[in-house]
Design a protein around this motif. Structure first.
Motif, short mmCIF file in Angstrom:
data_model
loop_
_atom_site.label_atom_id
_atom_site.label_comp_id
_atom_site.label_asym_id
_atom_site.label_seq_id
_atom_site.Cartn_x
_atom_site.Cartn_y
_atom_site.Cartn_z
N GLN A 84 0.83 -1.21 0.00
CA GLN A 84 0.00 0.00 0.00
C GLN A 84 0.86 1.26 0.00
N THR A 85 1.98 1.21 0.71
CA THR A 85 2.89 2.35 0.71
C THR A 85 3.43 2.60 -0.70
N ALA A 86 3.78 1.53 -1.40
CA ALA A 86 4.31 1.66 -2.76
C ALA A 86 3.28 2.30 -3.68
N VAL A 87 2.02 1.87 -3.59
CA VAL A 87 0.96 2.47 -4.41
C VAL A 87 0.82 3.96 -4.10
N ALA A 88 0.85 4.31 -2.82
CA ALA A 88 0.68 5.70 -2.43
C ALA A 88 1.85 6.56 -2.90
N VAL A 89 3.08 6.05 -2.78
CA VAL A 89 4.25 6.83 -3.21
C VAL A 89 4.23 7.05 -4.72
N VAL A 90 3.96 5.99 -5.49
CA VAL A 90 3.89 6.14 -6.95
C VAL A 90 2.80 7.14 -7.32
N GLY A 91 1.65 7.01 -6.70
CA GLY A 91 0.55 7.93 -7.01
C GLY A 91 0.91 9.37 -6.71
N GLN A 92 1.56 9.59 -5.57
CA GLN A 92 1.94 10.95 -5.21
C GLN A 92 2.99 11.52 -6.16
N LEU A 93 4.03 10.74 -6.44
CA LEU A 93 5.10 11.24 -7.32
C LEU A 93 4.60 11.51 -8.73
N ARG A 94 3.83 10.58 -9.27
CA ARG A 94 3.32 10.77 -10.63
C ARG A 94 2.31 11.92 -10.68
N GLY A 95 1.50 12.05 -9.63
CA GLY A 95 0.55 13.16 -9.59
C GLY A 95 1.24 14.51 -9.55
N ILE A 96 2.29 14.62 -8.74
CA ILE A 96 3.06 15.86 -8.69
C ILE A 96 3.71 16.13 -10.04
N ALA A 97 4.25 15.07 -10.65
CA ALA A 97 4.92 15.23 -11.96
C ALA A 97 3.94 15.73 -13.02
N LEU A 98 2.72 15.19 -13.04
CA LEU A 98 1.73 15.64 -14.02
C LEU A 98 1.32 17.09 -13.76
N GLN A 99 1.19 17.47 -12.48
CA GLN A 99 0.88 18.87 -12.17
C GLN A 99 2.01 19.78 -12.63
N ARG A 100 3.24 19.34 -12.44
CA ARG A 100 4.41 20.12 -12.87
C ARG A 100 4.42 20.29 -14.38
N LEU A 101 4.02 19.23 -15.09
CA LEU A 101 3.97 19.28 -16.55
C LEU A 101 2.87 20.23 -17.02
N LEU A 102 1.73 20.20 -16.35
CA LEU A 102 0.59 21.03 -16.73
C LEU A 102 0.78 22.49 -16.39
N ASP A 103 1.33 22.77 -15.21
CA ASP A 103 1.45 24.15 -14.74
C ASP A 103 2.75 24.30 -13.94
N PRO A 104 3.88 24.42 -14.63
CA PRO A 104 5.19 24.44 -13.96
C PRO A 104 5.32 25.50 -12.88
N GLN A 105 4.69 26.65 -13.06
CA GLN A 105 4.86 27.75 -12.11
C GLN A 105 4.18 27.48 -10.78
N SER A 106 3.21 26.57 -10.76
CA SER A 106 2.47 26.33 -9.52
C SER A 106 3.08 25.24 -8.65
N VAL A 107 4.11 24.56 -9.16
CA VAL A 107 4.71 23.43 -8.43
C VAL A 107 6.15 23.78 -8.07
N ASP A 108 6.37 24.07 -6.81
CA ASP A 108 7.71 24.41 -6.32
C ASP A 108 8.40 23.11 -5.90
N THR A 109 9.15 22.53 -6.82
CA THR A 109 9.76 21.23 -6.55
C THR A 109 10.81 21.33 -5.44
N GLY A 110 11.46 22.46 -5.30
CA GLY A 110 12.44 22.62 -4.23
C GLY A 110 11.81 22.49 -2.86
N GLN A 111 10.68 23.16 -2.67
CA GLN A 111 9.96 23.08 -1.39
C GLN A 111 9.35 21.70 -1.21
N LEU A 112 8.81 21.14 -2.29
CA LEU A 112 8.17 19.83 -2.19
C LEU A 112 9.16 18.73 -1.82
#
Length: 199
Positions: free
Chosen positions: A157-185
Motif C-alpha cells: 500500500q505504501t508503494a501504491v501511495a508513493v507512486v501515485g503521489q510522485l506521478r501526480g506531482i509530476a503531471l501537475q508540474r507538466l501542466l502548470d510548472p509555475q504552480s509546483v515548487d519542486t524545491g519546497q516539495l
C-alpha cells in the motif's frame, strides 16, 4: 588525418537514439496520436524503413520509448541497499529531477496518462508501474526488517501511495510548472514519508 570508422553497432545505437529522441519530441509536441513510424523517421532524418527495421511496429516503438524514458530517472540509487534511506532518496531525487524535466521524462508522463484510455499502452505501463512498486515495496520491507520502519506499515500500500503521489506531482508540474515548487516539495514530501514510515 583519419578518423576511426564507426562500427555497425555504433551506427545502430546512434540511429536508435535519434529515433527515440524524435519519438519523445513528437509525443510532447503533438501527442501520442502523432507517433507514427513515418513521422518518427521524418523527424529523425531517417526513412520509415529504418524505423521499421529497428522497431518493427508502433507498439514495439512505444514499448522501447517507455523503457528508455523511465530508465535512470533518479541517478545514484543503483549501489544503495534496499531500505528507508534508499526510499527517501528516491522520493527526494524524483522531485528534484522534476525541476529540470527533459523531453524523455515529459514523454513518459504523457504516455503514462494516455495509457489509462489506450489498451495498447496499458499493458506496457502496468508492467513498468508494477516494477516500480515492487522496488518501493522492497525498500519498505527492508526497513521493517532493519527495525527502522514501523512493522504495521503495509509495503504494498505504501508503494501504491508513493507512486501515485510522485506521478501526480509530476503531471501537475507538466501542466502548470509555475504552480509546483519542486524545491519546497522535496523537503515537504520526503519529510512526510520519513515521519509516516519511521518506527
Amino acid at each position: 588525418m583519419t578518423t576511426a570508422r564507426r562500427t555497425q553497432q555504433e551506427r545502430r545505437d546512434q540511429a536508435e537514439s535519434a529515433l527515440l529522441t524524435a519519438a519523445a519530441e513528437l509525443v510532447v509536441e503533438q501527442g501520442v496520436r502523432a507517433l507514427t513510424l513515418a513521422n518518427v523517421g521524418e523527424r529523425a532524418g531517417y526513412s520509415r524503413g529504418i524505423v521499421t527495421h529497428h522497431f518493427g511496429a508502433k507498439q514495439a516503438l512505444v514499448e522501447r520509448l517507455a523503457r528508455a524514458t523511465q530508465a535512470g530517472f533518479v541517478p545514484g540509487l543503483e549501489d544503495l541497499p534496499p531500505g528507508l534511506d534508499r526510499l527517501l532518496r528516491l522520493i527526494d531525487g524524483y522531485l528534484g529531477e522534476l525541476a529540470r524535466i527533459g523531453v524523455f521524462n515529459q514523454a513518459f508522463l504523457l504516455l503514462w496518462a494516455e495509457a489509462a484510455t489506450q489498451p495498447e499502452l496499458a499493458a506496457i505501463f502496468r508492467e513498468r508501474d508494477a516494477a516500480f512498486r515492487a522496488d518501493l515495496s522492497d525498500d519498505v520491507e527492508a526497513g521493517i526488517a532493519d527495525g527502522i520502519v514501523d512493522p504495521a506499515v503495509s509495503p504494498a500500500q505504501t508503494a501504491v501511495a508513493v507512486v501515485g503521489q510522485l506521478r501526480g506531482i509530476a503531471l501537475q508540474r507538466l501542466l502548470d510548472p509555475q504552480s509546483v515548487d519542486t524545491g519546497q516539495l522535496r523537503h515537504t514530501v520526503t519529510g512526510y514519508w520519513d515521519r509516516a514510515l519511521r518506527r
